[in-house]
Structures are given as structure tokens and as C-alpha cells.
Design a protein around this motif. Structure first.
Motif, short mmCIF file in Angstrom:
data_model
loop_
_atom_site.label_atom_id
_atom_site.label_comp_id
_atom_site.label_asym_id
_atom_site.label_seq_id
_atom_site.Cartn_x
_atom_site.Cartn_y
_atom_site.Cartn_z
N HIS A 115 0.80 -1.23 0.00
CA HIS A 115 0.00 0.00 0.00
C HIS A 115 0.83 1.28 0.00
O HIS A 115 0.55 2.24 0.73
CB HIS A 115 -0.98 0.00 1.19
CG HIS A 115 -2.19 0.83 0.91
ND1 HIS A 115 -2.27 2.15 1.27
CD2 HIS A 115 -3.34 0.55 0.28
CE1 HIS A 115 -3.43 2.64 0.89
NE2 HIS A 115 -4.10 1.68 0.28
N VAL A 174 -8.75 -0.87 -2.53
CA VAL A 174 -7.60 -0.35 -1.79
C VAL A 174 -6.88 0.84 -2.43
O VAL A 174 -6.14 1.54 -1.74
CB VAL A 174 -6.57 -1.47 -1.50
CG1 VAL A 174 -7.13 -2.48 -0.53
CG2 VAL A 174 -6.12 -2.14 -2.79
N TYR A 204 -1.72 4.23 -4.87
CA TYR A 204 -2.19 3.62 -3.63
C TYR A 204 -2.18 4.57 -2.43
O TYR A 204 -2.64 4.19 -1.36
CB TYR A 204 -1.40 2.34 -3.33
CG TYR A 204 -1.86 1.21 -4.21
CD1 TYR A 204 -2.87 0.35 -3.79
CD2 TYR A 204 -1.33 1.03 -5.48
CE1 TYR A 204 -3.33 -0.66 -4.61
CE2 TYR A 204 -1.79 0.01 -6.30
CZ TYR A 204 -2.79 -0.83 -5.86
OH TYR A 204 -3.26 -1.83 -6.69
#
Length: 125
Positions: free
Chosen positions: A47, A69, A103
């Protein structure tokens, strides 16, 4: 291997195993398209970074490792042409539409100011 442009401070390349090796900091991911889902799974877990993949939004990998995400997606206008290590452009294009997946908010800011033509879409999950 030689690269005509600086892309990262550290590169993970064969014979290293980028899926098995730990990632640190912000990651630029241009996965082998034949195994992109495995790489996106790792990126979703890490991430922190940006991934370049085909914009095939209906696929399972998008449903699992992008939409839930990601912070944003830049749908790139037109089709990409990749370059060889000497900087020369490949004759054919990528063969499909491409997207850059950010991300983090910082990665979104980088895409927003990149000058890459396309549509930047904020993901709300």
C-alpha cells in the motif's frame, strides 16, 4: 540492466524474486502482465506506490487488488509504447488500454502533476 531514464533508487530484477523479497518505501510496479494479479496483491498489501497495468477494470484482480484499496486511477489516453533499454521505442503498442494505480494520496498527487494525458479518477471505497 541499463535504463535510458532513472526510474528508481533500487531495482528488483532477475534473479531476485520481487514477490518473495520484502518491499520498502514507495514502489513503482510494472509487473509481468502474465502474473499481474500476484503482483497487485502484494502492492495492495504494501500500500505505498504506483502500479502500471492494463485497464481491464472488469477483471478479478481489479475487483480484489485495485478498487477496494487504491487511492486513485489514471486512465492513460491512447495506448502506451514501451521502450527498449537503449531508449528506442517499440514498433507496436501495448495492445490494450493502460492505467496507473496510485495507492496513497501522495501517489495521486504525483500522477496529477505528471503531465500524462488521461483521466484521473479518485477511488472511493
Amino acid at each position: 540492466s541499463p535504463r535510458p531514464w532513472p526510474t528508481a533508487e533500487r531495482h528488483i530484477e532477475l534473479p531476485e524474486d520481487g514477490l518473495a523479497d520484502p518491499w520498502q518505501g514507495r514502489v513503482w510496479l510494472n509487473p509481468p502482465y502474465s502474473a499481474a494479479a500476484q503482483w497487485l496483491k502484494k502492492m495492495a498489501s504494501h500500500h505505498n506506490g504506483t502500479a502500471l497495468i492494463f485497464a481491464r477494470t472488469e477483471t478479478e484482480m481489479w475487483q480484489k487488488w485495485v478498487w477496494p484499496v487504491a487511492h486513485s486511477v489514471l486512465f492513460i489516453a491512447g495506448r502506451l509504447h514501451f521502450c527498449f533499454p537503449d531508449g528506442s521505442r517499440a514498433v507496436g503498442n501495448a495492445g490494450g488500454p493502460s492505467a496507473l494505480i496510485a495507492y496513497t494520496p501522495e501517489d495521486t498527487d504525483i500522477l496529477r502533476s505528471s503531465g500524462i494525458a488521461g483521466a484521473l479518477v479518485r477511488v472511493t471505497s
